[in-house]
Design an enzyme around this catalytic site. Structure first.
Site, short mmCIF file in Angstrom:
data_model
loop_
_atom_site.label_atom_id
_atom_site.label_comp_id
_atom_site.label_asym_id
_atom_site.label_seq_id
_atom_site.Cartn_x
_atom_site.Cartn_y
_atom_site.Cartn_z
N ASP A 211 46.18 35.04 45.02
CA ASP A 211 46.31 34.87 43.58
C ASP A 211 45.30 33.83 43.11
O ASP A 211 45.17 32.76 43.71
CB ASP A 211 47.74 34.42 43.26
CG ASP A 211 47.97 34.18 41.79
OD1 ASP A 211 47.94 35.17 41.03
OD2 ASP A 211 48.17 33.02 41.40
N GLU B 161 41.78 37.62 44.30
CA GLU B 161 41.82 37.95 42.89
C GLU B 161 40.74 37.14 42.19
O GLU B 161 40.68 35.92 42.34
CB GLU B 161 43.19 37.60 42.30
CG GLU B 161 43.24 37.92 40.81
CD GLU B 161 44.48 37.34 40.12
OE1 GLU B 161 44.93 37.96 39.16
OE2 GLU B 161 44.97 36.29 40.56
#
Length: 376
Positions: free
Chosen positions: A339, A375
């Site tokens: 993330d 990401e």
């Protein structure tokens, strides 16, 4: 009185962080560069027992307790300066989660006592002496033994053949009519029947939205507080959380599917200077978080969540890479999706494609064998 002794000699090896059970007792070890004293807190039906960790080696506080077994609940109280203007937020009134804990139990209650300052005042430079122990989760000593029935089961699908199916572990099965109600929304919920359906779609890999222990945010999972433990709220039997997670991985592998974890190492659930004190903030705030250089009372908020984990710090990089290795080697997952991945490589001068974190991952013999997805 419980007697704690020196950690067993490891022939020059560093002391493993966390609570390590050797079959006879448990070695407890916690990093804090700025603490002046660390109390290990053990919990049972009679209440809380506090024991000072007797040794301090290379910024690791540690000690060994005989006759402590898996299932023992514990936490830490860490002493040191409460000087927010200098970046220090030690408060021994606050029971803290071990960053390396392999298991947790209990839920967080949003009581004013979970904050290191007087919440009612709104002033984070005040000092709150209320005990938070009744309102916070505890760590649990775990038995890591698990029969994988042979060699490690990790799958290795070539990138050019990889088709990823992303799912939320709780949401995916919470209304499944063919599952026992107690299994729905749990690790057991990814049963053989459910996995067969996923496999029939033609995918090669299952990516699970975050399963690290997190603070309640409607079960979405992007508010991590424990990087080594699967969240017990996804368990059928919370005391068997780690075993149930490994059994789920084994079922997915038996079906020929890779397991990829969505992981959140860019921030924690403690928020900014007005957030609660649950773990890192009270263990060594100045080491674990990126703080404004000229005003270390305040946090650098590259993540938009209030804080940013300090991956410029050697021990913090070590914690994250230890976590990745743990999931890859102990639970046999096949990869990770990071993330806000670029923040992990951001330092004082912005993003650096030669950052310490990226170098640590790329040279690690274990992590080189799994899929790593950032990401942007």
């Amino acid at each position: 009185m419980v007697a704690i002794s020196k950690s067993p000699v490891r022939e020059g090896l560093p002391h493993p962080r966390g609570a390590t059970w050797d079959g006879k007792g448990v070695n407890f070890a916690l990093f804090s560069a700025h603490a002046t004293r660390v109390e290990l807190c053990l919990f049972d039906e009679t209440g809380e027992t506090r024991i000072d960790l007797p040794e301090y080696t290379d910024e690791i506080w540690h000690g060994y307790l005989q006759d402590v077994h898996p299932g023992t609940a514990y936490g830490y109280r860490v002493h040191g300066p409460y000087e927010p203007a200098s970046g220090h937020r030690f408060n021994p009134s606050k029971l803290l989660l071990d960053p390396y804990a392999r298991g947790h139990f209990g839920n967080l209650t949003w009581d004013p006592a979970i904050f290191g300052y007087h919440l009612e005042s709104g002033d984070d430079t005040t000092f709150d002496e209320r005990d938070n122990a009744p309102f916070v989760p505890k760590c649990v000593v775990v038995d890591p033994n698990f029969d994988w029935q042979g060699e490690p089961r990790r799958r290795a699908v070539p990138w050019e053949h990889t088709i990823i199916y992303e799912l939320h572990l709780r949401g995916y099965t919470t209304l499944h009519p063919r599952l026992p109600k107690a299994w729905r929304g749990t690790y057991k919920g990814l049963s053989d029947e459910v996995i067969e359906y996923i496999r029939s779609l033609g995918v090669t890999s299952v990516e699970l939205l975050p399963v690290h222990t997190f603070i309640s945010d409607s079960y979405w999972g992007y508010n991590s507080i424990g990087f080594f433990a699967p969240d017990p709220r996804y368990s059928h039997e919370p005391e068997q959380t780690l075993r149930e997670f490994k059994e789920m991985v084994a079922r997915l592998h038996d079906a020929g599917l890779e397991v990829i974890l969505d992981v959140v190492y860019n921030h924690t659930a403690e928020g900014n200077e007005l957030g609660p004190t649950l773990s890192f903030k009270g263990i060594d705030n100045r080491s674990y978080y990126r703080l404004l250089p000229d005003h270390p009372r305040y946090y650098i908020n590259d993540t938009g969540t209030g804080n940013t984990l300090n991956l410029d710090h050697m021990r913090v990089i070590e914690m994250v890479t230890d976590s990745l290795r743990y999931w890859a080697s102990e639970t046999h997952v096949d990869g990770f999706r990071f993330d806000l991945g670029t923040i992990l490589a951001r330092g004082a001068n912005g993003f650096d494609n030669q950052s310490g974190f990226l170098k640590a991952c790329s040279q690690d013999p274990e992590l080189r064998t799994v899929k790593l997805i950032a990401e942007p």
